[in-house]
Design a protein around this motif. Structure first.
Motif, PDB file in Angstrom:
ATOM      1  N   ALA A  62      -2.665  21.530 -48.403  1.00  0.00           N
ATOM      2  CA  ALA A  62      -1.571  21.006 -49.233  1.00  0.00           C
ATOM      3  C   ALA A  62      -0.371  21.938 -49.195  1.00  0.00           C
ATOM      4  O   ALA A  62       0.782  21.487 -49.145  1.00  0.00           O
ATOM      5  CB  ALA A  62      -2.051  20.804 -50.670  1.00  0.00           C
ATOM      6  N   ASN A  63      -0.618  23.240 -49.207  1.00  0.00           N
ATOM      7  CA  ASN A  63       0.475  24.210 -49.135  1.00  0.00           C
ATOM      8  C   ASN A  63       1.222  24.109 -47.813  1.00  0.00           C
ATOM      9  O   ASN A  63       2.453  24.243 -47.773  1.00  0.00           O
ATOM     10  CB  ASN A  63      -0.060  25.626 -49.329  1.00  0.00           C
ATOM     11  CG  ASN A  63      -0.473  25.916 -50.749  1.00  0.00           C
ATOM     12  OD1 ASN A  63      -0.220  25.137 -51.655  1.00  0.00           O
ATOM     13  ND2 ASN A  63      -1.139  27.039 -50.941  1.00  0.00           N
ATOM     14  N   ALA A  64       0.502  23.878 -46.727  1.00  0.00           N
ATOM     15  CA  ALA A  64       1.144  23.755 -45.416  1.00  0.00           C
ATOM     16  C   ALA A  64       2.060  22.534 -45.387  1.00  0.00           C
ATOM     17  O   ALA A  64       3.177  22.594 -44.851  1.00  0.00           O
ATOM     18  CB  ALA A  64       0.089  23.665 -44.318  1.00  0.00           C
ATOM     19  N   ILE A  65       1.610  21.424 -45.977  1.00  0.00           N
ATOM     20  CA  ILE A  65       2.444  20.217 -46.020  1.00  0.00           C
ATOM     21  C   ILE A  65       3.700  20.471 -46.844  1.00  0.00           C
ATOM     22  O   ILE A  65       4.814  20.121 -46.443  1.00  0.00           O
ATOM     23  CB  ILE A  65       1.632  19.036 -46.597  1.00  0.00           C
ATOM     24  CG1 ILE A  65       0.542  18.635 -45.612  1.00  0.00           C
ATOM     25  CG2 ILE A  65       2.531  17.853 -46.918  1.00  0.00           C
ATOM     26  CD1 ILE A  65      -0.475  17.668 -46.184  1.00  0.00           C
ATOM     27  N   GLU A  66       3.532  21.107 -47.996  1.00  0.00           N
ATOM     28  CA  GLU A  66       4.684  21.392 -48.855  1.00  0.00           C
ATOM     29  C   GLU A  66       5.632  22.392 -48.198  1.00  0.00           C
ATOM     30  O   GLU A  66       6.845  22.288 -48.341  1.00  0.00           O
ATOM     31  CB  GLU A  66       4.215  21.914 -50.216  1.00  0.00           C
ATOM     32  CG  GLU A  66       3.453  20.896 -51.038  1.00  0.00           C
ATOM     33  CD  GLU A  66       4.278  19.663 -51.363  1.00  0.00           C
ATOM     34  OE1 GLU A  66       5.501  19.777 -51.591  1.00  0.00           O
ATOM     35  OE2 GLU A  66       3.697  18.570 -51.386  1.00  0.00           O
ATOM     36  N   ASP A  89      10.765  23.593 -45.614  1.00  0.00           N
ATOM     37  CA  ASP A  89      11.527  24.042 -44.439  1.00  0.00           C
ATOM     38  C   ASP A  89      12.519  22.963 -44.001  1.00  0.00           C
ATOM     39  O   ASP A  89      13.655  23.262 -43.635  1.00  0.00           O
ATOM     40  CB  ASP A  89      10.582  24.393 -43.293  1.00  0.00           C
ATOM     41  CG  ASP A  89       9.773  25.653 -43.573  1.00  0.00           C
ATOM     42  OD1 ASP A  89      10.153  26.417 -44.494  1.00  0.00           O
ATOM     43  OD2 ASP A  89       8.756  25.860 -42.883  1.00  0.00           O
ATOM     44  N   ARG A  90      12.072  21.697 -44.033  1.00  0.00           N
ATOM     45  CA  ARG A  90      12.962  20.602 -43.648  1.00  0.00           C
ATOM     46  C   ARG A  90      14.149  20.513 -44.602  1.00  0.00           C
ATOM     47  O   ARG A  90      15.295  20.371 -44.176  1.00  0.00           O
ATOM     48  CB  ARG A  90      12.195  19.276 -43.642  1.00  0.00           C
ATOM     49  CG  ARG A  90      13.026  18.103 -43.124  1.00  0.00           C
ATOM     50  CD  ARG A  90      12.346  16.778 -43.373  1.00  0.00           C
ATOM     51  NE  ARG A  90      12.224  16.442 -44.771  1.00  0.00           N
ATOM     52  CZ  ARG A  90      13.228  15.965 -45.536  1.00  0.00           C
ATOM     53  NH1 ARG A  90      14.414  15.791 -45.018  1.00  0.00           N
ATOM     54  NH2 ARG A  90      13.023  15.676 -46.800  1.00  0.00           N
ATOM     55  N   LEU A  91      13.872  20.634 -45.890  1.00  0.00           N
ATOM     56  CA  LEU A  91      14.954  20.568 -46.879  1.00  0.00           C
ATOM     57  C   LEU A  91      15.895  21.769 -46.750  1.00  0.00           C
ATOM     58  O   LEU A  91      17.115  21.626 -46.890  1.00  0.00           O
ATOM     59  CB  LEU A  91      14.377  20.493 -48.292  1.00  0.00           C
ATOM     60  CG  LEU A  91      13.690  19.177 -48.652  1.00  0.00           C
ATOM     61  CD1 LEU A  91      13.016  19.287 -49.999  1.00  0.00           C
ATOM     62  CD2 LEU A  91      14.678  18.035 -48.630  1.00  0.00           C
ATOM     63  N   ALA A  92      15.352  22.945 -46.489  1.00  0.00           N
ATOM     64  CA  ALA A  92      16.190  24.127 -46.309  1.00  0.00           C
ATOM     65  C   ALA A  92      17.101  23.973 -45.092  1.00  0.00           C
ATOM     66  O   ALA A  92      18.280  24.338 -45.125  1.00  0.00           O
ATOM     67  CB  ALA A  92      15.324  25.377 -46.168  1.00  0.00           C
TER      68      ALA A  92
END
Length: 92
Positions: free
Chosen positions: A44-48, A53-56
């Protein structure tokens, strides 16, 4: 009498230790369950993290260039430039 007491005490201590190992709070099953929960949380942490990263990256694009702002305005808000005609094609 002493010869029988010592082995009985040792056997009962061994039984208590084995009971804790298989049935207690730190049992093998409990540890496996915790390891499974850790693996699920890591996934779950990897998905988040990927989403963060995408949002950044998107935030950096918005800060650095106007092309991203224009693209967002066109796609999300339907804005058009002056003297431009907006055409939307609907699929059946």
């Amino acid at each position: 009498m002493v010869n029988r007491v010592v082995p009985l005490v040792l056997m009962s201590l061994l039984a208590i230790v084995h009971a804790q190992l298989w049935l207690g709070h730190g049992s093998v099953a409990y540890v496996k369950e915790l390891q499974q929960q850790i693996q699920e949380q890591n996934a779950a942490n990897a998905i988040e993290k990927a989403e963060n990263d995408r949002l950044a990256s998107e935030v950096n694009d918005l800060k650095d260039g106007l092309a991203m702002v224009e693209e967002k305005a066109r796609s999300e808000l339907g804005m058009v430039k002056p003297n431009e005609i907006y055409v939307q094609i609907m699929k059946k």
